[in-house]
Design a protein around this motif. Sequence first.
Motif, PDB file in Angstrom:
ATOM      1  N   ARG A  43      14.599 -14.326  11.352  1.00  0.00           N
ATOM      2  CA  ARG A  43      14.902 -12.951  10.948  1.00  0.00           C
ATOM      3  C   ARG A  43      14.286 -12.590   9.606  1.00  0.00           C
ATOM      4  N   ASP A  44      14.324 -13.460   8.623  1.00  0.00           N
ATOM      5  CA  ASP A  44      13.745 -13.129   7.316  1.00  0.00           C
ATOM      6  C   ASP A  44      12.255 -12.817   7.440  1.00  0.00           C
ATOM      7  N   GLU A  45      11.553 -13.586   8.258  1.00  0.00           N
ATOM      8  CA  GLU A  45      10.127 -13.310   8.506  1.00  0.00           C
ATOM      9  C   GLU A  45       9.958 -11.949   9.167  1.00  0.00           C
ATOM     10  N   TRP A  46      10.831 -11.661  10.154  1.00  0.00           N
ATOM     11  CA  TRP A  46      10.759 -10.391  10.870  1.00  0.00           C
ATOM     12  C   TRP A  46      11.006  -9.209   9.922  1.00  0.00           C
ATOM     13  N   VAL A  47      11.991  -9.336   9.064  1.00  0.00           N
ATOM     14  CA  VAL A  47      12.297  -8.269   8.100  1.00  0.00           C
ATOM     15  C   VAL A  47      11.070  -7.996   7.225  1.00  0.00           C
ATOM     16  N   ARG A  48      10.414  -9.047   6.756  1.00  0.00           N
ATOM     17  CA  ARG A  48       9.194  -8.878   5.948  1.00  0.00           C
ATOM     18  C   ARG A  48       8.086  -8.222   6.761  1.00  0.00           C
ATOM     19  N   TYR A  49       7.910  -8.673   7.997  1.00  0.00           N
ATOM     20  CA  TYR A  49       6.859  -8.102   8.850  1.00  0.00           C
ATOM     21  C   TYR A  49       7.116  -6.616   9.120  1.00  0.00           C
ATOM     22  N   MET A  50       8.360  -6.273   9.382  1.00  0.00           N
ATOM     23  CA  MET A  50       8.701  -4.858   9.577  1.00  0.00           C
ATOM     24  C   MET A  50       8.361  -4.050   8.321  1.00  0.00           C
ATOM     25  N   ALA A  51       8.792  -4.558   7.154  1.00  0.00           N
ATOM     26  CA  ALA A  51       8.595  -3.831   5.895  1.00  0.00           C
ATOM     27  C   ALA A  51       7.130  -3.725   5.492  1.00  0.00           C
ATOM     28  N   GLU A  52       6.364  -4.762   5.787  1.00  0.00           N
ATOM     29  CA  GLU A  52       4.964  -4.792   5.339  1.00  0.00           C
ATOM     30  C   GLU A  52       3.977  -4.249   6.365  1.00  0.00           C
ATOM     31  N   ALA A  53       4.305  -4.303   7.648  1.00  0.00           N
ATOM     32  CA  ALA A  53       3.326  -3.923   8.671  1.00  0.00           C
ATOM     33  C   ALA A  53       3.832  -2.845   9.626  1.00  0.00           C
ATOM     34  N   PRO A  56       5.253   0.702   7.821  1.00  0.00           N
ATOM     35  CA  PRO A  56       4.165   1.511   7.254  1.00  0.00           C
ATOM     36  C   PRO A  56       3.205   2.051   8.324  1.00  0.00           C
ATOM     37  N   PHE A  57       2.935   1.244   9.340  1.00  0.00           N
ATOM     38  CA  PHE A  57       2.048   1.715  10.411  1.00  0.00           C
ATOM     39  C   PHE A  57       2.682   2.878  11.165  1.00  0.00           C
ATOM     40  N   GLN A  58       3.943   2.727  11.545  1.00  0.00           N
ATOM     41  CA  GLN A  58       4.600   3.807  12.282  1.00  0.00           C
ATOM     42  C   GLN A  58       4.682   5.074  11.430  1.00  0.00           C
ATOM     43  N   VAL A  59       5.025   4.939  10.170  1.00  0.00           N
ATOM     44  CA  VAL A  59       5.090   6.097   9.276  1.00  0.00           C
ATOM     45  C   VAL A  59       3.710   6.753   9.150  1.00  0.00           C
ATOM     46  N   SER A  60       2.651   5.954   9.089  1.00  0.00           N
ATOM     47  CA  SER A  60       1.291   6.514   8.994  1.00  0.00           C
ATOM     48  C   SER A  60       0.924   7.337  10.225  1.00  0.00           C
ATOM     49  N   TRP A  80      17.140  -0.845  13.540  1.00  0.00           N
ATOM     50  CA  TRP A  80      16.457   0.205  12.788  1.00  0.00           C
ATOM     51  C   TRP A  80      16.637   1.529  13.499  1.00  0.00           C
ATOM     52  N   ILE A  81      16.501   2.598  12.726  1.00  0.00           N
ATOM     53  CA  ILE A  81      16.746   3.949  13.243  1.00  0.00           C
ATOM     54  C   ILE A  81      15.504   4.795  12.996  1.00  0.00           C
ATOM     55  N   ARG A  82      15.087   5.482  14.058  1.00  0.00           N
ATOM     56  CA  ARG A  82      13.975   6.439  13.959  1.00  0.00           C
ATOM     57  C   ARG A  82      14.504   7.823  14.321  1.00  0.00           C
ATOM     58  N   ARG A  83      13.920   8.857  13.727  1.00  0.00           N
ATOM     59  CA  ARG A  83      14.358  10.234  13.946  1.00  0.00           C
ATOM     60  C   ARG A  83      13.229  11.044  14.571  1.00  0.00           C
ATOM     61  N   PHE A  84      13.601  11.905  15.522  1.00  0.00           N
ATOM     62  CA  PHE A  84      12.628  12.789  16.176  1.00  0.00           C
ATOM     63  C   PHE A  84      13.177  14.204  16.232  1.00  0.00           C
ATOM     64  N   ASP A  85      12.294  15.175  16.097  1.00  0.00           N
ATOM     65  CA  ASP A  85      12.702  16.582  16.190  1.00  0.00           C
ATOM     66  C   ASP A  85      13.049  16.974  17.613  1.00  0.00           C
ATOM     67  N   GLU A  87      12.094  15.736  22.159  1.00  0.00           N
ATOM     68  CA  GLU A  87      11.512  14.765  23.091  1.00  0.00           C
ATOM     69  C   GLU A  87       9.984  14.809  23.088  1.00  0.00           C
ATOM     70  N   ALA A  88       9.417  15.991  22.964  1.00  0.00           N
ATOM     71  CA  ALA A  88       7.951  16.108  22.948  1.00  0.00           C
ATOM     72  C   ALA A  88       7.368  15.352  21.755  1.00  0.00           C
ATOM     73  N   GLN A  89       8.008  15.462  20.600  1.00  0.00           N
ATOM     74  CA  GLN A  89       7.533  14.735  19.424  1.00  0.00           C
ATOM     75  C   GLN A  89       7.653  13.226  19.651  1.00  0.00           C
ATOM     76  N   ARG A  90       8.758  12.779  20.236  1.00  0.00           N
ATOM     77  CA  ARG A  90       8.940  11.348  20.494  1.00  0.00           C
ATOM     78  C   ARG A  90       7.828  10.806  21.394  1.00  0.00           C
ATOM     79  N   ILE A  91       7.526  11.545  22.452  1.00  0.00           N
ATOM     80  CA  ILE A  91       6.474  11.121  23.382  1.00  0.00           C
ATOM     81  C   ILE A  91       5.130  11.040  22.673  1.00  0.00           C
ATOM     82  N   ALA A  92       4.802  12.065  21.902  1.00  0.00           N
ATOM     83  CA  ALA A  92       3.511  12.104  21.209  1.00  0.00           C
ATOM     84  C   ALA A  92       3.399  10.985  20.170  1.00  0.00           C
ATOM     85  N   LEU A  93       4.456  10.778  19.396  1.00  0.00           N
ATOM     86  CA  LEU A  93       4.396   9.741  18.364  1.00  0.00           C
ATOM     87  C   LEU A  93       4.402   8.340  18.959  1.00  0.00           C
ATOM     88  N   ASN A  94       5.164   8.131  20.022  1.00  0.00           N
ATOM     89  CA  ASN A  94       5.121   6.822  20.680  1.00  0.00           C
ATOM     90  C   ASN A  94       3.728   6.533  21.219  1.00  0.00           C
TER      91      ASN A  94
END
Length: 143
Positions: A43-53, A56-60, A80-85, A87-94
């Motif tokens: 889990r500690d490795e996963w937390v770092r990977y989420m935070a570092e890779a 940031p990629f999903q936000v970009s 983790w929690i993601r927010r979408f405006d 369903e169309a936005q969710r589909i496009a961003l995914n």
Amino acid sequence: MGRCRRPVRRRTRRLDPHPPHPNRKHPLMFYEIRRYQVQPGRRDEWVRYMAEAIIPFQVSKGVSVTATFITDDDPDGYVWIRRFDDEAQRIALNAAVYDSERWTSQLGLQCEQFLIPEQATLTRVIPVSDAGLAGIEKAMGLG
């Protein structure tokens, strides 16, 4: 292949039996609560990977990552929690994330090394308040 298996989708019912107020800014806005089971002891490795890779990629790509958590009662649990405006936005961003070259050739493959895909869950939740999570935190003096 090359993509983490999508979590099992679990819909939750709206707690408020009344429809949203007509002046609500985002009547279709929702959150995804994603719960992952990480390979034992990683889990500690996963937390770092989420935070570092991953984050940031999903936000970009335009994804709004609202919060991340480790579970208190499970040494290998991660949420983790993601927010979408809507369903169309969710589909496009995914599509922007999971169909990208970087995801299919690198990030998704790495996810498969960390996670137990059959234990991942996804719950879609709709705020019962117009303010969502930020408004609740502000009302509690946290934001």
